[in-house]
Design a protein around this motif. Structure first.
Motif, mmCIF file in Angstrom:
data_model
loop_
_atom_site.group_PDB
_atom_site.id
_atom_site.type_symbol
_atom_site.label_atom_id
_atom_site.label_comp_id
_atom_site.label_asym_id
_atom_site.label_seq_id
_atom_site.Cartn_x
_atom_site.Cartn_y
_atom_site.Cartn_z
ATOM 1 N N UNK A 1 46.206 46.407 25.137
ATOM 2 C CA UNK A 1 45.119 45.063 25.022
ATOM 3 C C UNK A 1 46.393 44.096 25.562
ATOM 4 N N UNK A 2 45.625 43.193 26.643
ATOM 5 C CA UNK A 2 46.486 42.238 27.376
ATOM 6 C C UNK A 2 45.907 40.723 26.983
ATOM 7 N N UNK A 3 46.777 39.695 26.952
ATOM 8 C CA UNK A 3 46.334 38.450 26.857
ATOM 9 C C UNK A 3 46.626 37.720 28.186
ATOM 10 N N UNK A 4 45.736 36.881 28.670
ATOM 11 C CA UNK A 4 45.986 36.256 30.135
ATOM 12 C C UNK A 4 45.531 34.802 29.905
ATOM 13 N N UNK B 1 45.567 52.384 35.257
ATOM 14 C CA UNK B 1 44.888 51.819 34.065
ATOM 15 C C UNK B 1 43.733 51.090 34.325
ATOM 16 N N UNK B 2 42.282 51.107 33.982
ATOM 17 C CA UNK B 2 41.253 50.504 34.528
ATOM 18 C C UNK B 2 40.686 49.723 33.237
ATOM 19 N N UNK B 3 39.935 48.658 33.520
ATOM 20 C CA UNK B 3 39.319 47.669 32.406
ATOM 21 C C UNK B 3 38.346 48.484 31.427
ATOM 22 N N UNK B 4 38.479 48.343 30.434
ATOM 23 C CA UNK B 4 37.724 49.042 29.484
ATOM 24 C C UNK B 4 36.740 47.858 28.947
ATOM 25 N N UNK B 5 37.140 46.782 28.702
ATOM 26 C CA UNK B 5 36.613 45.602 28.039
ATOM 27 C C UNK B 5 37.135 44.368 28.151
ATOM 28 N N UNK B 6 36.576 43.360 28.794
ATOM 29 C CA UNK B 6 37.450 41.992 29.041
ATOM 30 C C UNK B 6 36.402 40.894 28.536
ATOM 31 N N UNK B 7 37.168 39.676 28.050
ATOM 32 C CA UNK B 7 36.338 38.562 27.568
ATOM 33 C C UNK B 7 37.113 37.359 28.095
ATOM 34 N N UNK B 8 36.392 36.218 28.357
ATOM 35 C CA UNK B 8 37.159 34.951 28.748
ATOM 36 C C UNK B 8 36.457 33.996 27.877
ATOM 37 N N UNK C 1 45.374 39.576 37.261
ATOM 38 C CA UNK C 1 46.614 39.482 36.392
ATOM 39 C C UNK C 1 46.644 40.787 35.619
ATOM 40 N N UNK C 2 45.463 40.928 34.653
ATOM 41 C CA UNK C 2 45.419 42.127 33.942
ATOM 42 C C UNK C 2 45.758 43.300 34.661
ATOM 43 N N UNK D 1 41.997 41.485 27.707
ATOM 44 C CA UNK D 1 41.333 42.579 28.301
ATOM 45 C C UNK D 1 42.040 43.809 27.586
ATOM 46 N N UNK D 2 40.935 44.757 27.514
ATOM 47 C CA UNK D 2 41.228 46.182 27.103
ATOM 48 C C UNK D 2 41.736 47.222 27.977
#
Length: 150
Positions: free
Chosen positions: A122-125, A88-95, A76-77, A140-141
């Motif tokens: 920065x995105x919130x999912x 755009x690619x993921x630089x950092x993600x946390x859950x 989704x991010x 995710x950033x």
């Protein structure tokens, strides 16, 4: 191309471009297809995707494997942060998990942009279950690369 700029048709609404990018991405997204992820809605900087938890997605506790829930959230991010036709690619993600996903349950991931600079965003999912309860919160950033997706 005549009438196009950076893959976008001149005068094209941002949400229409987002849907075209999502369609092109999904066509090449073997992982999302294999996981049964469906793209319900994509607009500029937002996306809503779903995935039903299959028996082969359950862990030893008979609940959705955390990596499977993460895969839905990160997908989704990806659709939200690429919606402007800027690779755009993921630089950092946390859950953070709030409750387990259950076998047979349809999970929904809703992604929304929170910040945007020249190169990062920065995105919130939020991942929810069929009961509307939060299953997981993901942040995710993204890092924007040069060029366009289309």
């Amino acid at each position: 191309m005549d009438g196009q700029r950076d893959g976008a048709v001149v005068g094209e609404a941002p949400d229409d471009l987002a849907r075209r990018v999502a369609a092109a991405m999904y066509e090449r997204d073997a992982a999302a297809q294999a996981l049964g992820i469906d793209v319900l809605e994509v607009s500029e900087a937002r996306a809503t995707l779903t995935m039903r938890i299959r028996p082969d997605m359950l862990n030893g506790h008979a609940i959705a494997h955390g990596g499977i829930v993460f895969a839905l959230a990160v997908t989704a991010f990806a659709y939200a942060c690429n919606s402007r036709n800027e690779p755009t690619v993921a630089l950092q993600c946390s859950i953070s998990f709030s409750r387990p996903g259950r076998g047979g349950e349809l999970l929904t991931a809703r992604a929304e942009e929170r910040t945007r600079t020249r190169r990062t965003s920065t995105y919130d999912i939020t991942v929810t279950g069929e009961d509307g309860e939060i299953v997981a919160l993901f942040r995710g950033t993204g890092y924007r690369r040069d060029g366009t997706y289309l």
